[in-house]
Design an enzyme around this catalytic site. Sequence first.
Site, PDB file in Angstrom:
ATOM      1  N   ASP A 186       0.873  -1.185   0.000  1.00 59.68           N
ATOM      2  CA  ASP A 186       0.000   0.000   0.000  1.00 59.68           C
ATOM      3  C   ASP A 186       0.907   1.232   0.000  1.00 59.68           C
ATOM      4  O   ASP A 186       2.044   1.149  -0.487  1.00 59.68           O
ATOM      5  CB  ASP A 186      -0.971  -0.068   1.195  1.00 59.68           C
ATOM      6  CG  ASP A 186      -2.247   0.731   0.946  1.00 59.68           C
ATOM      7  OD1 ASP A 186      -2.133   1.909   0.583  1.00 59.68           O
ATOM      8  OD2 ASP A 186      -3.356   0.187   1.097  1.00 59.68           O
ATOM      9  N   HIS A 233       2.168   2.092  -3.122  1.00 57.35           N
ATOM     10  CA  HIS A 233       1.212   3.022  -3.725  1.00 57.35           C
ATOM     11  C   HIS A 233       1.689   4.469  -3.692  1.00 57.35           C
ATOM     12  O   HIS A 233       0.893   5.393  -3.799  1.00 57.35           O
ATOM     13  CB  HIS A 233      -0.165   2.889  -3.050  1.00 57.35           C
ATOM     14  CG  HIS A 233      -0.793   1.543  -3.262  1.00 57.35           C
ATOM     15  ND1 HIS A 233      -2.056   1.225  -2.805  1.00 57.35           N
ATOM     16  CD2 HIS A 233      -0.346   0.426  -3.883  1.00 57.35           C
ATOM     17  CE1 HIS A 233      -2.347  -0.039  -3.134  1.00 57.35           C
ATOM     18  NE2 HIS A 233      -1.316  -0.535  -3.782  1.00 57.35           N
TER      19      HIS A 233
END
Length: 389
Positions: free
Chosen positions: A213, A236
Amino acid sequence: MDGWFTLIVIGLAFGYGESNLNVVEFGAIGDGQTDDSEIFLEAWSTLCEGGGNSSTLLIPAGKSFLLKPLTFKGPCNSTAMAIQIEGNIVAPKNFSNGTGCESGRWLNFLKVKGLTIKGKGQINGSGRVWWNRTATHQFNNNSLYFERCDNLQLDGFTSIDSPKMHITVDNSTNISISNLHLNAPENSPNTDGIDISDSSQVNIQNTFIGTGDDCIAIKKGSSYINITHVACGPGHGISIGSLGKGVNDTVEEVHVRNCSFNGSTNGARIKTFKGGSGYARAITFEHITLSMTKFPIIIDQEYNSSMYDANKTATAVKVSDVTFRNFRGTSATLEAIKLVCSDVECINIVIDNVNITSAVAGKNVTSSCKNARGIANATVPPVSCLIDN
Ligand SMILES: *[C@@H]1O[C@H](CO)[C@@H](O)[C@H](O)[C@H]1NC(C)=O
Ligand SMILES: *[C@@H]1O[C@H](CO)[C@@H](O)[C@H](O)[C@H]1NC(C)=O
Ligand SMILES: *[C@@H]1O[C@H](CO)[C@@H](O)[C@H](O)[C@H]1NC(C)=O
Ligand SMILES: *[C@@H]1O[C@H](CO)[C@@H](O)[C@H](O)[C@H]1NC(C)=O
Ligand SMILES: *[C@@H]1O[C@H](CO)[C@@H](O)[C@H](O)[C@H]1NC(C)=O
Ligand SMILES: *[C@@H]1O[C@H](CO)[C@@H](O)[C@H](O)[C@H]1NC(C)=O
Ligand SMILES: *[C@@H]1O[C@H](CO)[C@@H](O)[C@H](O)[C@H]1NC(C)=O
Ligand SMILES: *[C@@H]1O[C@H](CO)[C@@H](O)[C@H](O)[C@H]1NC(C)=O
Ligand SMILES: *[C@@H]1O[C@H](CO)[C@@H](O)[C@H](O)[C@H]1NC(C)=O
Ligand SMILES: *[C@@H]1O[C@H](CO)[C@@H](O)[C@H](O)[C@H]1NC(C)=O
Ligand SMILES: *[C@@H]1O[C@H](CO)[C@@H](O)[C@H](O)[C@H]1NC(C)=O
Ligand SMILES: *[C@@H]1O[C@H](CO)[C@@H](O)[C@H](O)[C@H]1NC(C)=O
């Protein structure tokens, strides 16, 4: 006199006054099987009460200490303590209800001021047993959680396979994070590298983050954050947000410099939900190197379409004074620059000296904007969609 003198000389020679507290001397086994939780709490009390004549607790190399979810609680007598982690700390593979996992925090530091955690050891959150277990992952634990821990320093260690976020810093000020190595697989859910919320004066540098993430997420209530020499990917990206779930979510003075994104989903990102309030302002991303980044520059004020509510357009987190300068490298999608602002409009977006090319030879990347005001200068792809300020 001679006796005392000899004792003092021996004491100094062996660094007696400086000798570390050692979890093994407290009785920790470190075989990776025995639960050493109680012993760690005992050692922590001694360190925290300042009764051991040492301000450093050593977790020695060559051993693996199994710890269930624990809270290392302050306030402590000393405001200059260190945990030197040279060995491994591992989470149980059989976390279950009743073992403390409901707190969502594995190694939880609460109200401890002036703590340093340093060393070359490894913290293994045993996340593999969690990632595939529930649809919501709501009981997955964050590996290291620091709440109300002012003057915190984290340096040198590795954290792998966190069930959820690797490091969370919440409601704290004056934080230094350096030389860490944070790693979980690309497909592991919510395994952010570092999350900062309600905190200020944070310096993150020389750190590798490869995870499932956000590499770093700067959340509500945060200001004066410097991030330099961070290598992100997979992951991310370095994100401001998500913002806008609460009332008056604010982030300001975030400066990201000399960072690289290697195979990450996003590079420099600001994400806000529709209908929120507050602001994200005075944010710069500069001297950024990209390699096959999917969305190198992205402002997304319609974040999380599942929460999309077409009626929520009257308010928004206000985005202003955001600079993207000196970006070089490749984009894995053709949408290299994407500025999707709310009806409230983003103000004073500067895109300067950016050159992003497609990772696919012969393709040209593009830019797109919605309700974004600002200027672009010397930029490939051209950003002609910005409205004048
Ligand atoms: C989890 O495993 C550890 C080590 O194998 C064991 O000591 C402990 O009793 C187990 N806990 C539960 C709740 O099963
Ligand atoms: C720690 O602080 C408590 C409370 O202020 C005090 O009673 C105690 O003596 C202190 N311990 C040491 C070792 O200084
Ligand atoms: C700490 O130092 C004091 C004074 O030098 C001494 O009396 C005490 O025994 C020491 N405590 C420990 C746990 O070493
Ligand atoms: C653990 O506790 C939660 C909430 O208390 C409950 O929803 C869940 O079903 C429990 N899980 C197990 C495996 O017992
Ligand atoms: C932060 O901690 C202070 C106490 O130090 C508390 O009063 C405040 O409510 C906390 N802020 C948040 C946002 O949790
Ligand atoms: C979850 O399980 C699937 C199927 O077994 C596997 O392909 C995937 O890699 C696992 N995900 C993680 C994060 O371990
Ligand atoms: C962030 O960087 C600026 C400029 O180099 C510096 O003045 C400031 O003190 C830094 N802040 C922190 C928290 O490191
Ligand atoms: C929002 O939060 C900021 C920063 O904490 C504060 O300065 C401001 O007064 C708040 N605004 C409102 C409307 O509450
Ligand atoms: C949006 O507003 C309309 C008109 O007021 C209302 O009928 C509709 O239910 C609202 N939609 C949502 C998702 O709240
Ligand atoms: C942008 O970078 C590409 C690839 O390095 C290079 O070929 C091109 O000349 C650069 N364009 C500008 C305007 O600097
Ligand atoms: C890419 O852009 C250049 C410069 O604007 C143009 O000459 C070229 O035809 C474009 N290539 C493609 C595949 O669109
Ligand atoms: C635009 O970029 C050029 C080339 O790097 C630079 O000389 C100039 O100062 C920039 N202008 C502005 C307004 O940033």
